[in-house]
Motif scaffolding. Structure first.
Motif, PDB file in Angstrom:
ATOM      1  N   GLU A 288       0.783  -1.285   0.019  1.00 31.77           N
ATOM      2  CA  GLU A 288      -0.040   0.048   0.124  1.00 31.77           C
ATOM      3  C   GLU A 288       0.938   1.289   0.023  1.00 31.77           C
ATOM      4  O   GLU A 288       0.576   2.295  -0.657  1.00 31.77           O
ATOM      5  N   GLU A 289       1.984   1.195   0.696  1.00 28.50           N
ATOM      6  CA  GLU A 289       2.887   2.430   0.710  1.00 28.50           C
ATOM      7  C   GLU A 289       3.627   2.509  -0.736  1.00 28.50           C
ATOM      8  O   GLU A 289       3.812   3.675  -1.244  1.00 28.50           O
ATOM      9  N   MET A 290       4.089   1.533  -1.359  1.00 24.69           N
ATOM     10  CA  MET A 290       4.317   1.640  -2.690  1.00 24.69           C
ATOM     11  C   MET A 290       3.415   2.444  -3.482  1.00 24.69           C
ATOM     12  O   MET A 290       3.696   3.111  -4.397  1.00 24.69           O
ATOM     13  N   LEU A 291       2.091   1.943  -3.401  1.00 19.40           N
ATOM     14  CA  LEU A 291       0.861   2.581  -4.230  1.00 19.40           C
ATOM     15  C   LEU A 291       0.884   3.957  -3.965  1.00 19.40           C
ATOM     16  O   LEU A 291       0.706   4.878  -4.770  1.00 19.40           O
ATOM     17  N   ARG A 292       1.150   4.383  -2.666  1.00 17.93           N
ATOM     18  CA  ARG A 292       0.927   5.818  -2.190  1.00 17.93           C
ATOM     19  C   ARG A 292       2.150   6.559  -2.751  1.00 17.93           C
ATOM     20  O   ARG A 292       1.985   7.633  -3.270  1.00 17.93           O
ATOM     21  N   TRP A 293       3.298   5.979  -2.568  1.00 19.22           N
ATOM     22  CA  TRP A 293       4.514   6.697  -2.560  1.00 19.22           C
ATOM     23  C   TRP A 293       4.728   7.241  -4.279  1.00 19.22           C
ATOM     24  O   TRP A 293       5.011   8.252  -4.480  1.00 19.22           O
ATOM     25  N   ASP A 294       4.656   6.241  -4.850  1.00 19.05           N
ATOM     26  CA  ASP A 294       4.824   6.329  -6.411  1.00 19.05           C
ATOM     27  C   ASP A 294       4.213   5.108  -7.381  1.00 19.05           C
ATOM     28  O   ASP A 294       4.810   4.475  -7.788  1.00 19.05           O
ATOM     29  N   GLY A 295       2.833   5.477  -7.110  1.00 16.95           N
ATOM     30  CA  GLY A 295       1.986   4.344  -7.664  1.00 16.95           C
ATOM     31  C   GLY A 295       1.721   4.490  -9.157  1.00 16.95           C
ATOM     32  O   GLY A 295       2.328   5.266  -9.629  1.00 16.95           O
ATOM     33  N   SER A 297      -0.891   5.313 -11.045  1.00 17.76           N
ATOM     34  CA  SER A 297      -1.978   6.353 -11.329  1.00 17.76           C
ATOM     35  C   SER A 297      -1.391   7.647 -11.130  1.00 17.76           C
ATOM     36  O   SER A 297      -1.269   8.128 -10.154  1.00 17.76           O
ATOM     37  N   LEU A 298      -0.849   8.482 -12.126  1.00 14.54           N
ATOM     38  CA  LEU A 298      -0.458   9.794 -12.063  1.00 14.54           C
ATOM     39  C   LEU A 298      -1.634  10.657 -11.860  1.00 14.54           C
ATOM     40  O   LEU A 298      -1.631  11.792 -11.066  1.00 14.54           O
ATOM     41  N   ALA A 299      -2.593  10.414 -12.965  1.00 18.50           N
ATOM     42  CA  ALA A 299      -3.785  11.047 -12.821  1.00 18.50           C
ATOM     43  C   ALA A 299      -5.074  10.603 -13.380  1.00 18.50           C
ATOM     44  O   ALA A 299      -4.713   9.329 -14.077  1.00 18.50           O
ATOM     45  N   GLN A 300      -6.370  10.966 -13.075  1.00 20.40           N
ATOM     46  CA  GLN A 300      -7.253  10.408 -13.783  1.00 20.40           C
ATOM     47  C   GLN A 300      -7.998  11.853 -14.378  1.00 20.40           C
ATOM     48  O   GLN A 300      -7.912  12.817 -13.862  1.00 20.40           O
ATOM     49  N   VAL A 301      -8.938  11.495 -15.291  1.00 17.18           N
ATOM     50  CA  VAL A 301      -9.648  12.707 -16.173  1.00 17.18           C
ATOM     51  C   VAL A 301     -11.104  12.498 -16.042  1.00 17.18           C
ATOM     52  O   VAL A 301     -11.624  11.438 -16.226  1.00 17.18           O
ATOM     53  N   LEU A 325      -3.900  12.053  -8.784  1.00 17.91           N
ATOM     54  CA  LEU A 325      -4.002  11.379  -7.635  1.00 17.91           C
ATOM     55  C   LEU A 325      -2.601  11.078  -6.845  1.00 17.91           C
ATOM     56  O   LEU A 325      -2.369  10.822  -6.003  1.00 17.91           O
ATOM     57  N   ALA A 326      -1.485  11.314  -7.919  1.00 14.58           N
ATOM     58  CA  ALA A 326      -0.126  11.104  -7.263  1.00 14.58           C
ATOM     59  C   ALA A 326       0.245  12.234  -6.098  1.00 14.58           C
ATOM     60  O   ALA A 326       0.686  12.021  -5.124  1.00 14.58           O
ATOM     61  N   ALA A 327      -0.170  13.445  -6.699  1.00 14.65           N
ATOM     62  CA  ALA A 327      -0.149  14.564  -5.527  1.00 14.65           C
ATOM     63  C   ALA A 327      -0.945  14.422  -4.471  1.00 14.65           C
ATOM     64  O   ALA A 327      -0.396  14.586  -3.220  1.00 14.65           O
ATOM     65  N   ALA A 328      -2.213  13.726  -4.560  1.00 14.03           N
ATOM     66  CA  ALA A 328      -3.235  13.538  -3.631  1.00 14.03           C
ATOM     67  C   ALA A 328      -2.539  12.593  -2.693  1.00 14.03           C
ATOM     68  O   ALA A 328      -2.616  12.764  -1.205  1.00 14.03           O
ATOM     69  N   GLY A 329      -1.560  11.751  -2.918  1.00 19.34           N
ATOM     70  CA  GLY A 329      -0.779  10.688  -2.166  1.00 19.34           C
ATOM     71  C   GLY A 329       0.018  11.245  -1.168  1.00 19.34           C
ATOM     72  O   GLY A 329       0.649  10.483  -0.552  1.00 19.34           O
ATOM     73  N   ARG A 330       0.456  12.533  -1.518  1.00 16.36           N
ATOM     74  CA  ARG A 330       1.513  13.085  -0.641  1.00 16.36           C
ATOM     75  C   ARG A 330       1.001  14.476   0.043  1.00 16.36           C
ATOM     76  O   ARG A 330       1.585  15.439   0.225  1.00 16.36           O
ATOM     77  N   ASP A 331      -0.366  14.449   0.323  1.00 14.32           N
ATOM     78  CA  ASP A 331      -0.846  15.514   0.711  1.00 14.32           C
ATOM     79  C   ASP A 331      -0.896  15.519   2.309  1.00 14.32           C
ATOM     80  O   ASP A 331      -1.397  14.528   3.109  1.00 14.32           O
ATOM     81  N   PRO A 332      -0.434  16.467   2.841  1.00 14.58           N
ATOM     82  CA  PRO A 332       0.163  16.705   4.392  1.00 14.58           C
ATOM     83  C   PRO A 332      -1.161  16.939   5.116  1.00 14.58           C
ATOM     84  O   PRO A 332      -1.118  16.476   6.441  1.00 14.58           O
ATOM     85  N   ALA A 333      -2.244  17.159   4.470  1.00 13.18           N
ATOM     86  CA  ALA A 333      -3.523  17.197   5.240  1.00 13.18           C
ATOM     87  C   ALA A 333      -4.180  15.722   5.842  1.00 13.18           C
ATOM     88  O   ALA A 333      -4.980  15.824   6.416  1.00 13.18           O
ATOM     89  N   VAL A 334      -3.558  14.846   5.076  1.00 10.50           N
ATOM     90  CA  VAL A 334      -3.801  13.474   5.208  1.00 10.50           C
ATOM     91  C   VAL A 334      -2.937  12.579   5.608  1.00 10.50           C
ATOM     92  O   VAL A 334      -3.133  11.648   6.489  1.00 10.50           O
ATOM     93  N   PHE A 335      -1.728  12.812   5.151  1.00 10.85           N
ATOM     94  CA  PHE A 335      -0.784  11.615   5.400  1.00 10.85           C
ATOM     95  C   PHE A 335       0.399  12.746   6.367  1.00 10.85           C
ATOM     96  O   PHE A 335       0.873  13.419   6.047  1.00 10.85           O
TER      97      PHE A 335
END
Length: 413
Positions: A288-295, A297-301, A325-335
């Motif tokens: 799961e951390e691999m998916l978050r860190w650099d998974g 999916s860069l984006a969805q449209v 989605l890649a940016a969302a995975g490093r959002d300090p408001a969540v992680f």
């Protein structure tokens, strides 16, 4: 007056962004929640809360193919008729109620219990691949492991002969250059049309063969369900098989490649995972951390299906919204400490497989393959490291993030 470009805008064709998009994504996330992007030609969302909410909002459509083809000149569109017919029937580009019908059948074929039953088959395939380069000291991990593992697993699941996998891979790559918005691929429309025709003919023949001699595979199950319940047209049946083959290996290939690359760049964390490789719960958390860190999916449209006022942003009907989605995975408001790669991170509410109705149907299979592969790789080799001087080759796709090749040095146990 000189209009200066926004320094925080995205340039998806920039080599620096392709190699490492995360600094630019972090700058983007610090600005407005949803903002215009000249570089992307639409709106862009980069915060976790916005991406998650947009993925659930019915005012935003997943059908980006219909407007694409409808804005095309009639002659050009006529030359891409098979491509249009195929991708517009993919569940990932369809909204309810058709999406509900298509997704329901796919969910029944790819439910978590059925996927978990594949674990022994996946394990045997991983063992075979590792045995193929156990005596070697250098391999291209993408070409020799990260691609053939999921490609052969999904082919076997669909009832496709393993001997045909390389042929289907070529067609799939041509489709991917179009669907995943690769920027540097020449003649990608014509090449995708040719691939769509070949895959339509291939799966059309496979379906007819399975009707006469059903097997214990997903294609046979979909055919039986379609014939029995009348829930799939013949065109949808072919398109769904094409989608499952295409999506069934693309995401997992990049999960495996990006995941190994992350471990190699963080040797202390690789050692940590190696020490706990026999603990299934920890391995699952690490994946799961691999998916978050650099998974993968860069984006969805998404396409605005109506005029939308989104937190002060006036998004007009028909405009594109890129959900980073890649940016969302490093959002300090969540992680907490989001720029640290932590295989023990829990909870981990990343969005690498999307969210809501269009959550990736292949997620259970991708996770299973990664949970089986990484412990076996770490058990087979005392060290897996980058080849000195080798430069990882990243794809230039805007939607999917992954490596074309990854040269690694192996040290046997």
């Amino acid at each position: 007056m000189v209009i200066r470009p926004d320094p925080d805008d995205l340039d998806p064709g920039d080599p620096g962004f392709i190699a490492d998009p995360f600094p630019a994504l972090a700058r983007l996330r610090e600005g407005a929640g949803v903002r215009r992007s000249a570089g992307l030609g639409g709106w862009v969302a980069s915060r976790h809360a916005d991406c998650k909410a947009l993925l659930k909002d019915p005012r935003f459509s997943a059908d980006r193919m219909t407007p694409f083809f409808e804005h095309m000149g009639p002659d050009k569109r006529a030359g891409l008729s098979t491509l249009e017919s195929t991708v517009r029937r993919w569940a990932v580009f369809v909204d309810p109620p058709d999406h509900t019908r298509l997704r329901g059948l796919m969910n029944r074929a790819f439910n978590p219990r059925a996927i978990e039953a594949l674990a022994p088959r996946v394990a045997r395939r991983v063992d075979d691949l590792i045995a193929g380069f156990r005596d070697r000291r250098r391999v291209d991990f993408i070409r020799e492991f990260a691609y053939p593992l999921p490609a052969t697993v999904i082919a076997d699941l669909l009832g496709v002969p393993i001997a045909d996998v390389e042929l289907l891979k070529r067609w799939s790559d041509e489709l991917g250059a179009f669907v995943l918005t690769a920027r540097a691929t020449p003649d990608k429309y014509a090449r995708a049309e040719a691939a769509a025709k070949e895959m339509r003919d291939y799966f059309g023949a496979l379906i007819e063969a399975r009707r006469g001699a059903p097997g214990e595979d997903a294609a046979s199950w979909l055919i039986a369900a379609s014939d029995r319940e009348g829930r799939l047209s013949s065109e949808e049946l072919v398109a769904t098989c094409v989608l499952l083959l295409f999506a069934g290996h693309e995401t997992t290939t990049h999960l495996l490649g990006n995941g190994l690359y992350a471990l190699m760049r963080h040797p202390a964390e690789m050692a940590r995972l190696r020490a706990r490789k026999d603990e299934p719960a920890f391995v699952a958390t690490a994946v799961e951390e691999m998916l978050r860190w650099d998974g993968p999916s860069l984006a969805q449209v998404r396409i605005a299906a109506e005029d939308v006022d989104w937190n002060g942003a006036r998004i007009a009907k028909g405009e594109r919204v890129f959900l980073m989605l890649a940016a969302a995975g490093r959002d300090p408001a969540v992680f907490a400490d989001p720029d640290r790669f932590d295989p023990g991170r829990d909870p981990n509410p990343h969005l690498a497989f999307g969210y809501g109705l269009h959550f990736c149907v292949g997620a259970p299979l991708a996770r299973l393959e990664a949970r089986v592969a990484f412990p076996k790789l770490l058990a087979a080799f005392a060290d897996i490291a980058p080849v000195p001087g080798a430069v990882p080759a990243w794809s230039d796709n805007l939607v999917v993030r992954g490596l074309h090749e990854l040269e690694v040095a192996l040290a046997p146990v």
